[in-house]
Design a protein around this motif. Structure first.
Motif, PDB file in Angstrom:
ATOM      1  N   PRO A 505     -97.509  47.497 -35.429  1.00 53.08           N
ATOM      2  CA  PRO A 505     -97.648  48.461 -36.531  1.00 53.08           C
ATOM      3  C   PRO A 505     -98.983  48.274 -37.257  1.00 53.08           C
ATOM      4  N   ILE A 506     -99.726  49.348 -37.396  1.00 53.66           N
ATOM      5  CA  ILE A 506    -101.005  49.255 -38.104  1.00 53.66           C
ATOM      6  C   ILE A 506    -100.787  48.840 -39.560  1.00 53.66           C
ATOM      7  N   ALA A 507     -99.601  49.160 -40.100  1.00 54.83           N
ATOM      8  CA  ALA A 507     -99.304  48.726 -41.466  1.00 54.83           C
ATOM      9  C   ALA A 507     -99.408  47.212 -41.596  1.00 54.83           C
ATOM     10  N   TYR A 508     -99.007  46.510 -40.566  1.00 58.21           N
ATOM     11  CA  TYR A 508     -99.116  45.048 -40.599  1.00 58.21           C
ATOM     12  C   TYR A 508    -100.576  44.626 -40.592  1.00 58.21           C
ATOM     13  N   LEU A 509    -101.387  45.265 -39.749  1.00 55.97           N
ATOM     14  CA  LEU A 509    -102.804  44.911 -39.684  1.00 55.97           C
ATOM     15  C   LEU A 509    -103.507  45.220 -41.005  1.00 55.97           C
ATOM     16  N   VAL A 510    -103.126  46.322 -41.642  1.00 59.60           N
ATOM     17  CA  VAL A 510    -103.698  46.654 -42.942  1.00 59.60           C
ATOM     18  C   VAL A 510    -103.330  45.586 -43.967  1.00 59.60           C
ATOM     19  N   SER A 511    -102.077  45.147 -43.915  1.00 57.64           N
ATOM     20  CA  SER A 511    -101.638  44.133 -44.877  1.00 57.64           C
ATOM     21  C   SER A 511    -102.381  42.816 -44.694  1.00 57.64           C
ATOM     22  N   ARG A 512    -102.903  42.590 -43.491  1.00 50.70           N
ATOM     23  CA  ARG A 512    -103.668  41.376 -43.222  1.00 50.70           C
ATOM     24  C   ARG A 512    -105.156  41.539 -43.504  1.00 50.70           C
ATOM     25  N   GLY A 513    -105.566  42.757 -43.921  1.00 50.07           N
ATOM     26  CA  GLY A 513    -106.978  42.991 -44.214  1.00 50.07           C
ATOM     27  C   GLY A 513    -107.830  43.169 -42.980  1.00 50.07           C
ATOM     28  N   ASP A 514    -107.250  43.736 -41.929  1.00 46.83           N
ATOM     29  CA  ASP A 514    -107.930  43.899 -40.641  1.00 46.83           C
ATOM     30  C   ASP A 514    -108.935  45.052 -40.707  1.00 46.83           C
ATOM     31  N   PHE A 553    -101.145  54.753 -31.119  1.00 51.03           N
ATOM     32  CA  PHE A 553    -100.030  55.573 -30.690  1.00 51.03           C
ATOM     33  C   PHE A 553     -99.218  55.994 -31.903  1.00 51.03           C
ATOM     34  N   ASP A 554     -98.502  57.097 -31.729  1.00 50.16           N
ATOM     35  CA  ASP A 554     -97.522  57.512 -32.735  1.00 50.16           C
ATOM     36  C   ASP A 554     -96.305  56.610 -32.607  1.00 50.16           C
ATOM     37  N   PRO A 555     -95.688  56.200 -33.693  1.00 50.56           N
ATOM     38  CA  PRO A 555     -94.539  55.295 -33.605  1.00 50.56           C
ATOM     39  C   PRO A 555     -93.364  55.867 -32.840  1.00 50.56           C
ATOM     40  N   ASN A 556     -93.325  57.181 -32.618  1.00 48.38           N
ATOM     41  CA  ASN A 556     -92.224  57.769 -31.861  1.00 48.38           C
ATOM     42  C   ASN A 556     -92.225  57.369 -30.394  1.00 48.38           C
ATOM     43  N   VAL A 557     -93.279  56.658 -29.949  1.00 45.71           N
ATOM     44  CA  VAL A 557     -93.247  56.161 -28.574  1.00 45.71           C
ATOM     45  C   VAL A 557     -92.151  55.122 -28.416  1.00 45.71           C
ATOM     46  N   LEU A 558     -91.687  54.566 -29.543  1.00 46.57           N
ATOM     47  CA  LEU A 558     -90.595  53.604 -29.490  1.00 46.57           C
ATOM     48  C   LEU A 558     -89.291  54.312 -29.835  1.00 46.57           C
ATOM     49  N   GLU A 559     -88.286  54.031 -29.040  1.00 41.71           N
ATOM     50  CA  GLU A 559     -86.982  54.637 -29.294  1.00 41.71           C
ATOM     51  C   GLU A 559     -86.210  53.728 -30.255  1.00 41.71           C
ATOM     52  N   LYS A 560     -86.635  53.729 -31.514  1.00 42.52           N
ATOM     53  CA  LYS A 560     -85.971  52.918 -32.521  1.00 42.52           C
ATOM     54  C   LYS A 560     -86.202  53.555 -33.889  1.00 42.52           C
ATOM     55  N   ASN A 561     -85.527  53.039 -34.852  1.00 41.26           N
ATOM     56  CA  ASN A 561     -85.606  53.562 -36.206  1.00 41.26           C
ATOM     57  C   ASN A 561     -86.947  53.214 -36.832  1.00 41.26           C
ATOM     58  N   ARG A 562     -87.701  54.229 -37.250  1.00 40.20           N
ATOM     59  CA  ARG A 562     -89.009  53.991 -37.853  1.00 40.20           C
ATOM     60  C   ARG A 562     -88.911  53.222 -39.162  1.00 40.20           C
ATOM     61  N   ASP A 563     -87.733  53.225 -39.773  1.00 42.30           N
ATOM     62  CA  ASP A 563     -87.597  52.505 -41.039  1.00 42.30           C
ATOM     63  C   ASP A 563     -87.741  50.996 -40.857  1.00 42.30           C
ATOM     64  N   SER A 564     -87.590  50.518 -39.601  1.00 42.94           N
ATOM     65  CA  SER A 564     -87.699  49.074 -39.372  1.00 42.94           C
ATOM     66  C   SER A 564     -89.142  48.621 -39.277  1.00 42.94           C
TER      67      SER A 564
END
Length: 569
Positions: A505-514, A553-564
């Protein structure tokens, strides 16, 4: 006045002079050879055996030294060592306690060596060469003591050393910056202890096994049968106390890992575990790894079961048989977990154990005067010689390529990581990455403060970039969050061994200051644009995923709940 001589007379005299000199030269050479043979024959059998032993040890150690190199993965440990000595702690990224290496004892040896000598490339290569020599000397001297026929023992030494030299994986990974030379020395010491003393010194065996498991945790499977045997033979409270004291190094490390890293299992192991669809596919990949070793290292791969087979009879004693069974259990474990991408590396401990135990069995049987060991050694020599020739013929003109299992000759993939290249040019050269990239990052961080980037091969870049550059390992070996992403995040359901590619998740990379998720970020690094961190704070794109190569990629490439998926606060 000199009398004038005819040309024919001059030629005749010259021919006689040359003939005389030629006869003198031949006579001198013959005399020298005869003197050497006489001096050799005057040596005792023990002295002759030791001369041959020294020659064999020098041959193997010299071969290892000429092939000395450092692997990309070793630079992960080098960065831990550099941060430790710089006062940042045993971490890969400053302030982030994650154990990204699987060889604590090797790590501690590198810390000690680099504290004295500085450069980890020289220290790691030097350790590999010295530990190789020490292992060979200890083993060959024991071989001579075990046999009452020194020349027979020296013949076995020659045979085994030729097997070692013929094995490109063995000679390669005696250096490489990884724990192999330390593991092989400890395995040799355990095998010798079991052969010469049985389990009469349980505390010594326990300490050796604990150190071996600290060299690499996988060796717990090798040590399991011998550990059970040792505990079964403890007959007194005093002996039990000694055994428990021998476990102090392992217990101390586990306590440190739990309190410092928050986990006794290395993060790199967690990143590589359970990456395959099921156990059957994992075993299939491990079987492929075994077959690849057999195809590309025939002499060593065939020698392993042949030498082990000679040890198996029950008269060898329970401790020796425990070593044999431990080696087999360890090999099965390597197959079960799917092997590795470095050709033959994880099977080399089994090779070393089999050659050490098998040679001692042959040497010991020579005492009885039976022809069995001579016949067995002769058959072994013929088979291995034929395989050696076959190997060389098959390898002539062949090109290195990656097969179905993603397995390669790692040393050949990094020619610019050899010690010879480093000594000549005082730098490394990677065919895959411009290492000047690390210097650019380091200069930027020195000018504008710490920065973070994500990178797939974090070892060399991370080491040369320095502690002010946080390197987020997209394969997850040194990153706890990425290592714990579930299999649903896998890019490939059938990944290459040792390369658990995941969507991140790019959100994780952003949180790390990437800053490397920003468009044109590297140009900004080169131009010394100090606005990268400000641009990152304004970045909008946390709903995307990125793979290990940096593709989005768009997160919909994963068949899982985006809330996770993790989100920014």
């Amino acid at each position: 006045m000199f009398a004038e001589q005819s040309p024919g007379c001059v030629v005749e005299k010259a021919e006689k002079r040359l003939a005389r000199y030629g006869d003198d030269t031949v006579r001198s050479a013959s005399s020298s050879l005869s003197d050497r043979l006489k001096s050799w024959n005057t040596l005792s059998p023990n002295a002759q055996a030791y001369v041959i032993m020294v020659a064999c040890c020098a041959l193997v150690t010299g071969t290892v030294a000429t092939r000395a190199w450092v692997s990309e993965d070793s630079f992960i440990t080098f960065r831990y060592v550099a941060n430790t000595l710089a006062g940042h702690g045993a971490v890969f990224n400053v302030g982030e306690r994650v154990q990204g290496y699987t060889h604590p004892l090797w790590f501690l040896l590198l810390v000690a060596g680099c504290f004295v000598f500085g450069n980890p490339i020289y220290v790691a290569a030097g350790y590999g060469i010295l530990l190789t020599l020490l292992m060979l000397v200890v083993w060959s001297r024991t071989l001579i003591r075990v046999s009452d026929r020194p020349l027979a023992a020296s013949g076995l030494t020659t045979l085994v050393c030729l097997v070692f030299v013929s094995s490109d994986p063995w000679t390669s990974f005696q250096t490489g910056g990884l724990e192999n030379p330390l593991s092989h020395l400890l395995l040799t010491l355990i095998a010798i202890e079991c052969w010469t003393r049985g389990a009469s010194r349980p505390a010594v065996l326990t300490l050796s096994m604990c150190l071996l498991c600290l060299a690499r945790p996988d060796f717990v499977f090798f040590c399991a049968p011998l550990g059970v045997l040792v505990l079964a033979r403890v007959r007194s409270w005093r002996a039990l106390v000694r055994v428990l004291l021998a476990t102090v190094p392992a217990a101390a490390w586990l306590a440190f890992a739990w309190t410092y890293y928050g986990d006794i299992v290395p993060n790199s192991a967690r990143a590589k575990m359970a990456i395959y669809p099921d156990g059957l596919y994992s075993a299939r990949m491990g079987w492929t790894y075994l077959l690849d070793w057999l195809v590309h290292d025939r002499t060593a791969a065939v020698a392993t079961p042949l030498f082990l087979a000679y040890v198996v009879p029950a008269r060898r004693g329970p401790p020796v048989l425990a070593c044999v069974f431990g080696a087999l259990i360890y090999a099965l474990w390597i197959v079960w977990v799917g092997g590795d991408f470095m050709r033959g590396r994880l099977f080399l401990p089994v090779l070393t154990t089999s050659l050490v135990l098998g040679s001692m069995a042959l040497a010991s049987d020579w005492r009885s005067g039976s022809r069995k060991p001579l016949l067995a050694a002769s058959i072994l020599a013929l088979v291995l010689a034929a395989l050696f020739v076959w190997d060389r013929v098959a390898a002539y003109g062949a090109e290195e390529d990656m097969d179905f299992g993603g397995i390669v000759n790692e040393r050949e993939c990094y020619p610019g990581y050899s010690l010879r290249f480093y000594l000549r040019h005082e730098r490394l050269a990677s065919p895959w990455v411009n290492l000047g990239f690390a210097e650019d990052l380091k200069a930027y961080a020195e000018a504008f403060g710490p920065i973070a980037i994500h990178f797939r091969n974090p070892g060399t870049i991370g080491y040369f970039a320095g502690p002010k550059v946080t390197v987020i390992d997209t394969v997850g070996l040194t990153d706890r969050f990425i290592a714990h992403l579930s299999r649903e995040y896998s890019v490939d359901p059938r990944p290459r061994p040792g390369h658990p590619e995941r969507y991140i998740p790019i959100a994780y990379l952003v949180s790390r200051g990437d800053v490397s998720i920003l468009p044109g970020w590297y140009r900004a690094i080169l131009d010394r644009d100090g606005s990268l961190k400000k641009r990152l704070r304004e970045y909008e794109g946390s709903e995307l995923l990125i793979d290990s190569w940096g593709n989005r990629f768009d997160p919909n490439v994963l068949e899982k709940n985006r809330d996770s998926l993790p989100r920014r606060d």
